[in-house]
Design a protein around this motif. Sequence first.
Motif, PDB file in Angstrom:
ATOM      1  N   TYR A 196      51.850 145.397   6.430  1.00  0.00           N
ATOM      2  CA  TYR A 196      52.301 144.657   7.622  1.00  0.00           C
ATOM      3  C   TYR A 196      53.789 144.334   7.517  1.00  0.00           C
ATOM      4  N   ALA A 197      54.176 143.854   6.340  1.00  0.00           N
ATOM      5  CA  ALA A 197      55.551 143.375   6.169  1.00  0.00           C
ATOM      6  C   ALA A 197      56.555 144.514   6.280  1.00  0.00           C
ATOM      7  N   THR A 198      56.199 145.657   5.718  1.00  0.00           N
ATOM      8  CA  THR A 198      57.223 146.688   5.547  1.00  0.00           C
ATOM      9  C   THR A 198      57.140 147.821   6.558  1.00  0.00           C
ATOM     10  N   SER A 199      56.050 147.927   7.278  1.00  0.00           N
ATOM     11  CA  SER A 199      55.907 149.046   8.220  1.00  0.00           C
ATOM     12  C   SER A 199      57.075 149.065   9.210  1.00  0.00           C
ATOM     13  N   THR A 200      57.486 150.265   9.572  1.00  0.00           N
ATOM     14  CA  THR A 200      58.551 150.411  10.568  1.00  0.00           C
ATOM     15  C   THR A 200      58.092 149.932  11.945  1.00  0.00           C
ATOM     16  N   MET A 201      56.805 149.684  12.094  1.00  0.00           N
ATOM     17  CA  MET A 201      56.224 149.363  13.398  1.00  0.00           C
ATOM     18  C   MET A 201      56.046 147.872  13.637  1.00  0.00           C
ATOM     19  N   GLY A 202      56.367 147.010  12.663  1.00  0.00           N
ATOM     20  CA  GLY A 202      55.913 145.614  12.748  1.00  0.00           C
ATOM     21  C   GLY A 202      54.489 145.559  12.229  1.00  0.00           C
ATOM     22  N   ALA A 203      53.864 144.371  12.326  1.00  0.00           N
ATOM     23  CA  ALA A 203      52.524 144.198  11.738  1.00  0.00           C
ATOM     24  C   ALA A 203      51.561 145.188  12.371  1.00  0.00           C
ATOM     25  N   ASP A 204      51.103 146.145  11.589  1.00  0.00           N
ATOM     26  CA  ASP A 204      50.335 147.265  12.136  1.00  0.00           C
ATOM     27  C   ASP A 204      49.243 147.641  11.144  1.00  0.00           C
ATOM     28  N   HIS A 205      47.994 147.548  11.588  1.00  0.00           N
ATOM     29  CA  HIS A 205      46.881 147.858  10.686  1.00  0.00           C
ATOM     30  C   HIS A 205      46.664 149.363  10.547  1.00  0.00           C
ATOM     31  N   THR A 206      47.320 150.172  11.369  1.00  0.00           N
ATOM     32  CA  THR A 206      47.129 151.620  11.260  1.00  0.00           C
ATOM     33  C   THR A 206      48.321 152.300  10.585  1.00  0.00           C
ATOM     34  N   ALA A 207      49.151 151.510   9.907  1.00  0.00           N
ATOM     35  CA  ALA A 207      50.359 152.090   9.313  1.00  0.00           C
ATOM     36  C   ALA A 207      50.132 152.627   7.910  1.00  0.00           C
ATOM     37  N   GLY A 208      49.047 152.195   7.260  1.00  0.00           N
ATOM     38  CA  GLY A 208      48.869 152.599   5.864  1.00  0.00           C
ATOM     39  C   GLY A 208      47.433 152.940   5.541  1.00  0.00           C
ATOM     40  N   TYR A 209      47.027 154.170   5.818  1.00  0.00           N
ATOM     41  CA  TYR A 209      45.665 154.599   5.488  1.00  0.00           C
ATOM     42  C   TYR A 209      45.640 155.271   4.125  1.00  0.00           C
ATOM     43  N   THR A 210      44.577 154.992   3.397  1.00  0.00           N
ATOM     44  CA  THR A 210      44.477 155.523   2.043  1.00  0.00           C
ATOM     45  C   THR A 210      44.125 157.001   2.080  1.00  0.00           C
ATOM     46  N   ILE A 211      44.819 157.751   1.258  1.00  0.00           N
ATOM     47  CA  ILE A 211      44.537 159.171   1.175  1.00  0.00           C
ATOM     48  C   ILE A 211      44.566 159.545  -0.305  1.00  0.00           C
ATOM     49  N   ILE A 246      56.603 138.550   5.506  1.00  0.00           N
ATOM     50  CA  ILE A 246      55.414 137.919   6.081  1.00  0.00           C
ATOM     51  C   ILE A 246      55.837 136.532   6.593  1.00  0.00           C
ATOM     52  N   PRO A 247      55.265 136.041   7.693  1.00  0.00           N
ATOM     53  CA  PRO A 247      55.671 134.726   8.216  1.00  0.00           C
ATOM     54  C   PRO A 247      55.576 133.626   7.147  1.00  0.00           C
ATOM     55  N   GLU A 248      56.521 132.715   7.216  1.00  0.00           N
ATOM     56  CA  GLU A 248      56.658 131.695   6.163  1.00  0.00           C
ATOM     57  C   GLU A 248      55.374 130.893   5.933  1.00  0.00           C
ATOM     58  N   PHE A 249      54.656 130.583   7.012  1.00  0.00           N
ATOM     59  CA  PHE A 249      53.476 129.718   6.809  1.00  0.00           C
ATOM     60  C   PHE A 249      52.462 130.360   5.873  1.00  0.00           C
ATOM     61  N   MET A 250      52.474 131.692   5.813  1.00  0.00           N
ATOM     62  CA  MET A 250      51.514 132.361   4.925  1.00  0.00           C
ATOM     63  C   MET A 250      51.942 132.278   3.455  1.00  0.00           C
ATOM     64  N   LEU A 251      53.198 131.924   3.231  1.00  0.00           N
ATOM     65  CA  LEU A 251      53.681 131.763   1.854  1.00  0.00           C
ATOM     66  C   LEU A 251      53.408 130.354   1.337  1.00  0.00           C
ATOM     67  N   THR A 252      53.145 129.436   2.267  1.00  0.00           N
ATOM     68  CA  THR A 252      53.029 128.038   1.850  1.00  0.00           C
ATOM     69  C   THR A 252      51.674 127.405   2.152  1.00  0.00           C
ATOM     70  N   GLU A 253      50.971 127.912   3.178  1.00  0.00           N
ATOM     71  CA  GLU A 253      49.677 127.299   3.546  1.00  0.00           C
ATOM     72  C   GLU A 253      48.540 128.083   2.918  1.00  0.00           C
ATOM     73  N   PRO A 254      47.802 127.487   1.976  1.00  0.00           N
ATOM     74  CA  PRO A 254      46.663 128.204   1.394  1.00  0.00           C
ATOM     75  C   PRO A 254      45.593 128.448   2.455  1.00  0.00           C
ATOM     76  N   LEU A 255      45.013 129.630   2.410  1.00  0.00           N
ATOM     77  CA  LEU A 255      44.016 130.010   3.420  1.00  0.00           C
ATOM     78  C   LEU A 255      42.605 129.802   2.878  1.00  0.00           C
ATOM     79  N   PRO A 256      41.814 128.953   3.527  1.00  0.00           N
ATOM     80  CA  PRO A 256      40.414 128.866   3.120  1.00  0.00           C
ATOM     81  C   PRO A 256      39.676 130.164   3.477  1.00  0.00           C
ATOM     82  N   PRO A 257      38.617 130.577   2.801  1.00  0.00           N
ATOM     83  CA  PRO A 257      37.962 129.842   1.728  1.00  0.00           C
ATOM     84  C   PRO A 257      38.553 130.113   0.335  1.00  0.00           C
ATOM     85  N   HIS A 258      39.420 131.112   0.179  1.00  0.00           N
ATOM     86  CA  HIS A 258      39.924 131.397  -1.170  1.00  0.00           C
ATOM     87  C   HIS A 258      41.100 130.508  -1.549  1.00  0.00           C
TER      88      HIS A 258
END
Lengths: 128, 587
Positions: free
Chosen positions: B442-457, B557-569
């Motif tokens: 998401y962070a590095t794709s040339t497309m912005g946050a994109d779930h289809t930018a990195g498929y495993t091969i 990645i947006p700052e809040f994701m660096l500082t706000e822990p995400l439940p449940p993990h």
Amino acid sequence: MSEIVVDVWLYGGLSKYGRGAEQGSFANVEARLREGSTIGDLLAFLKIPSWERGITFIDGQLSAMPGLQPDMDHILSDGDRAAFFHLNSMWPFQYRHGAAMIRELAEAMQAGKDRGLHHSYGEHESNA
Amino acid sequence: MWLIRVNMNDLTSRVEPLPDAYKHLGGRGMTSTIVAKEVPPLCHPLGPNNKLVFAPGIVTGTPAPTSARVSAGAKSPLTGGIKESNGGSSWAADLADMQVRALVVEGQAKKNGKFRGLHLVWDAAAGQPKVEFFDASEHAGKDLFEAFPKIYAKFGDKISISGCGIAGEYGYGNAGIVYNDPAKRPTRYSGRGGLGSVMGSKGLKFIVLSREGSPGVPITDEALFDQGRKKMIDALRTHAVTKPKGALNTYGTAVLINILNEAGGLPTRNFSSGRFEGAAKTAGEAIFEGNKQRLGKELYNHACSPGCIIQCSNTWHNPDGTEAASCVEYESDWALGANCGIDSLDDIATMVKLCNGYGLDTIETGATIGVVMEAGVIPFGDSQGAINLIHEMGKGTPLGRILGGGTAFAGKAYGMTRVPAVKGQGMPAYEPRAVKGIGITYATSTMGADHTAGYTIAPEILGVSGKQDPLTPEGKAALSRGFQAATAFIDTSGHCLFIAFAVLDIASGLEGMVEECNGVLGTQWTTADIGRVGADVLQTERAFNEAAGLGKETDRIPEFMLTEPLPPHNQVFDVSDEALDSVYAEL
Ligand code: SF4
């Protein structure tokens, strides 16, 4: 001997093992087991043949994939959430890359061919 | 083979032989090359200097399975960077059959309230495609479900259609480009990045293809192509994910809802939790069971486009057995479901259909509504309120226009800090704090946050086999780089990305993909070339983005994701900037 309670989620076809708690496409069962019980014990309690389950989670940590089940002896704790998926589910590698796994599965993946970098570990198993 | 240029300034067109330099390009490789070469990186995306490029993939239009895909490309109004957005439709195969390897829409018609349509036909006498213009103004401001039947009535049943909806006319950052599905509905999309608005900004509403009489895609080496095609078919027919009645054909992409929910990685209520208590009611399994109850029989999924043998597209039905919406993809289901705290499949389907009718990207729409729900515009879980907000977008009210600007724009308008977007593009349905590898992509794709930018091969072609530990941040970054390059190749080949599920595990399928391409083009690529060809595409896109002001500082990645822990993990996103920077530094 004290008891533990496990919050069990069964998805898709596995919901038939839900001991009356089926809700169509899933079942949510409370399982009461002896302290020290394992995933293997839980499957036996639910009468689910282990080969019928695929992707498995223990408390949000991936513990098994189809064809790769190193979690049978994993000891459950009171309050754990255990989720069992049918074999027609999937979790492609790129969407689980870096997700939490139990130690046993992480070790099995690391030891396997390509360090577990596959989508399936069953029929097309290159990890055996 | 042809390259068509349409100039909207003076409503003229030129059909040119495909330049030699573009001979081995297709799909994303083609669109990104042309955009990078011809669009000034600092131009306004909705101005006359942007160009909208369509290109079918290399094997699109051939009997290669699961390959009726088209790339749409331009400078994105949403991200300000280069954009390729992929769609599956007969429109893709028809364009390829007319031997059009690239269709470039340039300039801008005078803003006089008029919209034009293009009609491409095969000119048998000249032995090349021909472009006609038509007045499409009557369809402006109309729902696409209303417009499509009229276009079919005008041009006949054998056509295919691409276009933009009302969202594209308004210039929204979340306007997609629509294509017809096999049932002639406006439901297939190059959804992401606001490309529908690039189309609308040019005064262009529809591109209609009449392929009748067209010669089809020439194949240089038939025997090699057939050999590759058979390997690909075998792989797709045997892999558990892609085979008939397998995971995708039975449950569709929404099969991932329960999985990500159990993993604690299903973004819920605007990315404030990784688990949604109502997830199971909206999952692929629930769609399958619900359809079974409402129809009295099992319903397996259909193909979005001709020649797909995976067939992952579902349809949700109303209680009376009539159709509610097709298709409820995982990302749409999540964006308009868990992300908004909504657990009703009927309401989610209503919203999917509204987005399809207005020409909105479902992912961006759901991510935006999640942000304004948190801002208190409507409460989480209020599905009627969410439906109303989509109507506001469709009507172009002041609130609708704020929402139509996309996740980041609406977040700014409401002074929010929890805004899940990278490079201005709303994040799809995988939480970076729970699934860190996808966060790197998401962070590095040339497309912005994109779930289809990195498929495993296959690991051996990623250039990382055995060297990198996928559990370390550096290892994850290296893998993400390999995934992004491999994905750029698949998007160039014309195959749907979902073939990657099978070819990762079945090596002959991967060979098949390369043999199909060689068979069509006469190239001598090996599987080892996949990474190189893909990396070339990424380099081109990256250079455009840097010149457009999207350098590595925006690979975050947006700052809040660096500082706000995400439940449940209760995890934060803790991949270092150095690891993120290494993705492209070492490309
Ligand atoms: S796999 Fe699904 S999305 Fe891909 S081409 Fe087939 S039906 Fe369309």
